[in-house]
Design an enzyme around this catalytic site. Structure first.
Site, PDB file in Angstrom:
ATOM      1  N   PHE A   1       0.842  -1.198   0.000  1.00  0.00           N
ATOM      2  CA  PHE A   1       0.000   0.000   0.000  1.00  0.00           C
ATOM      3  C   PHE A   1       0.883   1.257   0.000  1.00  0.00           C
ATOM      4  CE2 PHE A   1      -2.740   3.218   1.913  1.00  0.00           C
ATOM      5  CZ  PHE A   1      -3.930   3.013   1.233  1.00  0.00           C
TER       6      PHE A   1
ATOM      7  N   ASP B   1       1.439  -4.757   8.782  1.00  0.00           N
ATOM      8  CA  ASP B   1       0.285  -3.885   8.602  1.00  0.00           C
ATOM      9  C   ASP B   1      -0.953  -4.783   8.472  1.00  0.00           C
ATOM     10  OD1 ASP B   1      -1.747  -2.188   7.652  1.00  0.00           O
ATOM     11  OD2 ASP B   1      -0.291  -0.874   6.661  1.00  0.00           O
TER      12      ASP B   1
ATOM     13  N   TYR C   1     -11.080   1.800  10.013  1.00  0.00           N
ATOM     14  CA  TYR C   1     -12.275   2.142   9.225  1.00  0.00           C
ATOM     15  C   TYR C   1     -12.612   1.130   8.138  1.00  0.00           C
ATOM     16  CZ  TYR C   1      -8.428   4.248   6.573  1.00  0.00           C
ATOM     17  OH  TYR C   1      -7.236   4.462   5.941  1.00  0.00           O
ATOM     18  N   LYS C   2     -11.831   0.053   8.049  1.00  0.00           N
ATOM     19  CA  LYS C   2     -12.106  -0.956   7.014  1.00  0.00           C
ATOM     20  C   LYS C   2     -12.999  -2.039   7.618  1.00  0.00           C
ATOM     21  CE  LYS C   2      -8.111   0.529   4.428  1.00  0.00           C
ATOM     22  NZ  LYS C   2      -6.676   0.415   4.199  1.00  0.00           N
TER      23      LYS C   2
ATOM     24  N   ARG D   1     -12.331  -4.843  -7.728  1.00  0.00           N
ATOM     25  CA  ARG D   1     -12.080  -5.386  -6.390  1.00  0.00           C
ATOM     26  C   ARG D   1     -13.396  -5.452  -5.622  1.00  0.00           C
ATOM     27  NH1 ARG D   1      -8.493  -2.563  -1.673  1.00  0.00           N
ATOM     28  NH2 ARG D   1     -10.400  -1.336  -1.533  1.00  0.00           N
TER      29      ARG D   1
HETATM   30  C1  LIG Z   1      -5.904   1.549   4.112  1.00  0.00           C
HETATM   31  C2  LIG Z   1      -4.470   1.300   4.407  1.00  0.00           C
HETATM   32  C3  LIG Z   1      -3.685   2.263   5.046  1.00  0.00           C
HETATM   33  C4  LIG Z   1      -4.249   3.622   5.359  1.00  0.00           C
HETATM   34  O1  LIG Z   1      -3.446   4.407   6.167  1.00  0.00           O
HETATM   35  P1  LIG Z   1      -4.068   5.766   6.747  1.00  0.00           P
HETATM   36  O2  LIG Z   1      -2.977   6.381   7.513  1.00  0.00           O
HETATM   37  O3  LIG Z   1      -5.262   5.390   7.571  1.00  0.00           O
HETATM   38  O4  LIG Z   1      -4.512   6.577   5.583  1.00  0.00           O
HETATM   39  C5  LIG Z   1      -2.380   1.923   5.356  1.00  0.00           C
HETATM   40  N1  LIG Z   1      -1.871   0.714   5.033  1.00  0.00           N
HETATM   41  C6  LIG Z   1      -2.602  -0.224   4.383  1.00  0.00           C
HETATM   42  C7  LIG Z   1      -2.002  -1.534   4.049  1.00  0.00           C
HETATM   43  C8  LIG Z   1      -3.929   0.048   4.055  1.00  0.00           C
HETATM   44  O5  LIG Z   1      -4.637  -0.864   3.391  1.00  0.00           O
END
Ligand SMILES: *Cc1c(COP(=O)(O)O)cnc(C)c1O
Length: 387
Positions: A122, A193, A218-219, A364
């Site tokens: 990501f 992560d 938030y996911k 997706r």
């Molecule tokens: C969604 C996501 C993020 C988001 O990071 P934010 O700091 O909340 O914007 C980070 N890492 C991964 C792997 C994600 O899927």
């Protein structure tokens, strides 16, 4: 083939659907990007706003437990993710927590200079690593290897292995215990992560001997837009210095001392004043995730992704499959590919089917077992088949 209605009738998680507010006529396959609104969140936020903030005002930091929220939610997340007691905290964004974890991990390996990650991780994970390496100015190199080549790339130069457990784009899931063991055998520290894992797949941080972990609220945790993320630090690393020495991580924040002295244990991982409204909403989502047995969630998720892929293979000529076929190597999403993916996703949206387009050609679909019905998978496949 199984009939969708009988699958839904036999679904032990079916009742959770009604705990969420989903608009009529929408099939929501984007809960891995923004989880839907739990019905209880509205009442919880109203309570925190009207009664705590509105009436109790500043006393709420103590009488309404505001100050404890980051550690209280951290403890709940710890239960969900198999962490040791007192090893998690919630409150900052995933990006900020990545910075904290990565910097602490690098400091544990001062003689090594390589941060290793996965190609296609990501963006924020990649960018934060680049930025931290530049800030340190000590010649750290940031290396990326394809998923299959990570173990081979672990050598004596690697300080930190920074991996996302379930890849956001492909849905591929790593074996956390195995890669952590491989990293440790090479003398490296791991930062995991869990953004696409928490609330979707079982995670065993302690059992995997993970060092640090971060992730989103938030996911699949349904904590609301921009919900605070979380940070895990294995107990054996909790004396390691953290770079963000904010006053809430101080041993005695309300002594207002002129210089920093970290709190004992995970408490030092707090930075500034906790975002109470965001944490209050997050706690509702985390409570729901704990109430649902994660083994049942995983069982339904695997059954749904298997079914989706089987239906796609038989009914959707012209589409490719970009998610791993092996369920053990797949998180809770299905990715199809098609040269017209962007237009197809727009047509689905016009019919109330919400998924994600990821350039150049990926469709997706997030599989969220707490809200999704089996019958909806058939509807999505039918809509895709009609074009
Ligand atoms: C969604 C996501 C993020 C988001 O990071 P934010 O700091 O909340 O914007 C980070 N890492 C991964 C792997 C994600 O899927």
């Amino acid at each position: 083939m199984d009939a969708p209605d009988s699958l839904d009738r036999a679904d032990p998680l079916a009742a959770f659907r009604d705990r969420f507010d989903l608009p009529a006529g929408v099939i929501y396959l984007d809960g891995n990007s923004l989880g839907p609104l739990p019905k209880a969140t509205r009442a919880r936020l109203a309570e925190v706003i009207d009664r705590h903030w509105g009436r109790d005002l500043i006393a709420s930091w103590t009488v309404n437990g505001w100050m404890d929220l980051p550690l209280r939610i951290g403890a709940k997340l710890g239960r969900l993710l198999g962490a040791e007691p007192d090893s998690m905290v919630a409150g900052d964004s995933t990006s900020v927590n990545l910075f904290q974890a990565l910097a602490a991990a690098l400091a544990l390996r001062p003689d090594r200079r390589v941060i290793l990650s996965e190609t296609g991780n990501f963006p924020t994970d990649l960018y934060m690593a680049e930025g931290l390496a530049a800030l340190l100015g000590r010649g750290h190199a940031f290396r990326q290897a394809p998923a299959d080549a990570i173990e081979a790339a672990l050598d004596e130069t690697v300080a930190v292995l920074l991996l996302t457990h379930v890849n956001y784009r492909s849905g591929r899931m790593h074996d956390m215990a195995r890669l952590t063991a491989a990293a440790h055998a090479a003398g490296a520290i791991t930062v995991w992560d869990l953004s696409h894992s928490a609330g979707a797949v079982p995670v065993d941080l302690a059992g995997s001997a993970a060092d640090f972990a971060v992730g989103c609220g938030y996911k699949f945790l349904n904590g609301g837009p921009g919900a605070p993320g979380y940070l895990y630090i294995a107990p054996r690393h909790q004396t390691a210095p953290l770079p963000l020495t904010g006053w809430i991580g101080h041993a005695e924040p309300f002594a207002f001392a002129p210089s920093y002295r970290p709190a004992e244990g995970i408490g030092r991982a707090r930075v500034g004043t906790p975002p109470i409204l965001g944490l209050a909403a997050l706690e509702v989502g985390v409570d729901l995730a704990l109430e649902a047995d994660i083994r049942l969630v995983r069982e339904k998720s695997v059954r749904m992704t298997e079914l989706f892929l089987r239906l796609a293979a038989t009914s959707l000529p012209g589409f490719g499959i970009a998610t791993p076929r092996d369920p053990d190597a797949r998180g809770s999403q299905v990715c199809l590919t098609h040269p017209d993916a962007a237009a197809i996703m727009r047509r689905l949206a016009a019919r109330g089917i919400v998924g994600d387009f990821r350039p150049p050609d990926v469709l997706r679909f997030g599989i969220t077992p707490l809200t999704l019905r089996y019958a909806e998978l058939w509807q999505v496949i039918a809509a895709l088949a009609e074009g």
